[in-house]
Design a protein around this motif. Sequence first.
Motif, short mmCIF file in Angstrom:
data_model
loop_
_atom_site.label_atom_id
_atom_site.label_comp_id
_atom_site.label_asym_id
_atom_site.label_seq_id
_atom_site.Cartn_x
_atom_site.Cartn_y
_atom_site.Cartn_z
N ALA A 162 17.81 32.54 60.78
CA ALA A 162 17.38 33.32 59.61
C ALA A 162 17.29 32.41 58.38
O ALA A 162 16.41 32.58 57.53
N LEU A 163 18.19 31.43 58.30
CA LEU A 163 18.20 30.51 57.16
C LEU A 163 16.93 29.66 57.17
O LEU A 163 16.33 29.42 56.12
N TYR A 164 16.52 29.24 58.36
CA TYR A 164 15.29 28.44 58.43
C TYR A 164 14.08 29.29 58.03
O TYR A 164 13.19 28.81 57.31
N VAL A 165 14.01 30.53 58.49
CA VAL A 165 12.90 31.42 58.15
C VAL A 165 12.82 31.59 56.62
O VAL A 165 11.73 31.56 56.04
N ALA A 166 13.98 31.75 55.97
CA ALA A 166 14.00 31.87 54.51
C ALA A 166 13.44 30.61 53.86
O ALA A 166 12.66 30.68 52.90
N CYS A 167 13.82 29.45 54.39
CA CYS A 167 13.32 28.18 53.86
C CYS A 167 11.81 28.06 54.08
O CYS A 167 11.07 27.61 53.20
N ALA A 168 11.34 28.45 55.27
CA ALA A 168 9.92 28.36 55.59
C ALA A 168 9.10 29.23 54.65
O ALA A 168 8.05 28.81 54.14
N LEU A 169 9.56 30.45 54.40
CA LEU A 169 8.85 31.35 53.50
C LEU A 169 8.84 30.82 52.08
O LEU A 169 7.81 30.86 51.39
N PHE A 170 9.98 30.29 51.63
CA PHE A 170 10.05 29.80 50.26
C PHE A 170 9.17 28.57 50.07
O PHE A 170 8.39 28.50 49.11
N PHE A 171 9.29 27.58 50.97
CA PHE A 171 8.51 26.36 50.80
C PHE A 171 7.01 26.64 50.93
O PHE A 171 6.20 26.03 50.23
N SER A 172 6.63 27.56 51.80
CA SER A 172 5.22 27.93 51.93
C SER A 172 4.71 28.56 50.64
O SER A 172 3.61 28.26 50.17
N THR A 173 5.54 29.44 50.06
CA THR A 173 5.17 30.06 48.79
C THR A 173 5.08 29.02 47.68
O THR A 173 4.14 29.02 46.88
N ASN A 174 6.05 28.12 47.64
CA ASN A 174 6.05 27.10 46.59
C ASN A 174 4.85 26.17 46.70
O ASN A 174 4.30 25.75 45.67
N LEU A 175 4.44 25.84 47.92
CA LEU A 175 3.27 24.98 48.09
C LEU A 175 2.01 25.65 47.54
O LEU A 175 1.17 25.00 46.91
N LEU A 176 1.89 26.96 47.76
CA LEU A 176 0.76 27.69 47.20
C LEU A 176 0.82 27.69 45.67
O LEU A 176 -0.19 27.45 44.99
N ILE A 177 2.00 27.93 45.13
CA ILE A 177 2.16 27.94 43.67
C ILE A 177 1.88 26.57 43.09
O ILE A 177 1.31 26.44 41.99
N CYS A 178 2.26 25.51 43.80
CA CYS A 178 1.96 24.15 43.34
C CYS A 178 0.46 23.97 43.16
O CYS A 178 0.01 23.36 42.18
N TYR A 179 -0.31 24.50 44.10
CA TYR A 179 -1.77 24.42 43.99
C TYR A 179 -2.25 25.18 42.75
O TYR A 179 -3.11 24.69 42.00
N TRP A 180 -1.70 26.36 42.54
CA TRP A 180 -2.08 27.13 41.35
C TRP A 180 -1.73 26.37 40.07
O TRP A 180 -2.49 26.40 39.09
N GLU A 181 -0.59 25.70 40.07
CA GLU A 181 -0.16 24.95 38.88
C GLU A 181 -1.07 23.75 38.62
O GLU A 181 -1.34 23.41 37.46
N ILE A 182 -1.54 23.14 39.68
CA ILE A 182 -2.52 22.05 39.53
C ILE A 182 -3.83 22.61 38.96
O ILE A 182 -4.46 22.00 38.09
N CYS A 183 -4.20 23.81 39.42
CA CYS A 183 -5.40 24.47 38.89
C CYS A 183 -5.25 24.77 37.40
O CYS A 183 -6.23 24.72 36.63
N LEU A 184 -4.03 25.11 36.98
CA LEU A 184 -3.77 25.37 35.56
C LEU A 184 -4.12 24.15 34.73
O LEU A 184 -4.75 24.27 33.67
N TYR A 185 -3.73 22.97 35.20
CA TYR A 185 -4.03 21.74 34.46
C TYR A 185 -5.53 21.42 34.52
O TYR A 185 -6.15 21.08 33.50
#
Length: 225
Positions: free
Chosen positions: A33-56
């Motif tokens: 369950a801990l790995y699944v939580a990490c997978a979901l968070f890092f996947s979400t963060n990678l998407l947000i990183c792309y959005w943040e690059i788009c902001l710049y």
Amino acid sequence: MKIPMPLIIVGTIALMSAVGIGLRLDAYGHVSALYVACALFFSTNLLICYWEICLYLRRDYVEKRLGYWQDWERETGRIAAIEYFTSRVPVSQLFSPTVWADVWATYCIYDDSYADRRTLGFNVDVCNGYATLVPSLLLYAALTIEFLPAMVTGLIGFALCWQWCYVTSVYIASVFIGKHHRKITRKELYIAILMPNAPWLLFSVLGLYIFLRMIIDGSYQVMSF
């Protein structure tokens, strides 16, 4: 052909999470369950990183679009963020920085600091997009197939989670110190600002525990829970 925005967002996170979960199952035969939580968070963060690059990349566009969305809300009486996130995106524009820059233009209605490149909010998120993209990918891969020594993964992860914890806390504090919360309703404060930032604060605390355990134990044993 146009794809609904919610399907793109949920599908992207689900696909990246599924890749990690599948690889870990193949390598070790189990997923905690801990790995699944990490997978979901890092996947979400990678998407947000792309959005943040788009902001710049589209910072001028975001400044102009804020006025457009404000006028649109006044004329229609509807909520810009809902309109945007329920829209459809042509397949040819799935990776368009301009399309995803509107994430920030609609968010600016609640916190206009993202339309001002001199503010903490703008610079923190832009830097997060560029500075945490590679470490996030590295940690996601390391937690999945354990190709790095646990001590190395633990040190990188602990540093990254501390940064998320500190910066997210400072951003939330800046909303109140800068009195941005007085410009919006309490409901908008919770839904538009506190809830979207909560995962980075909550996971960073969990991550500090996970990666500290890796440093102390010298192993990935904590990921079995």
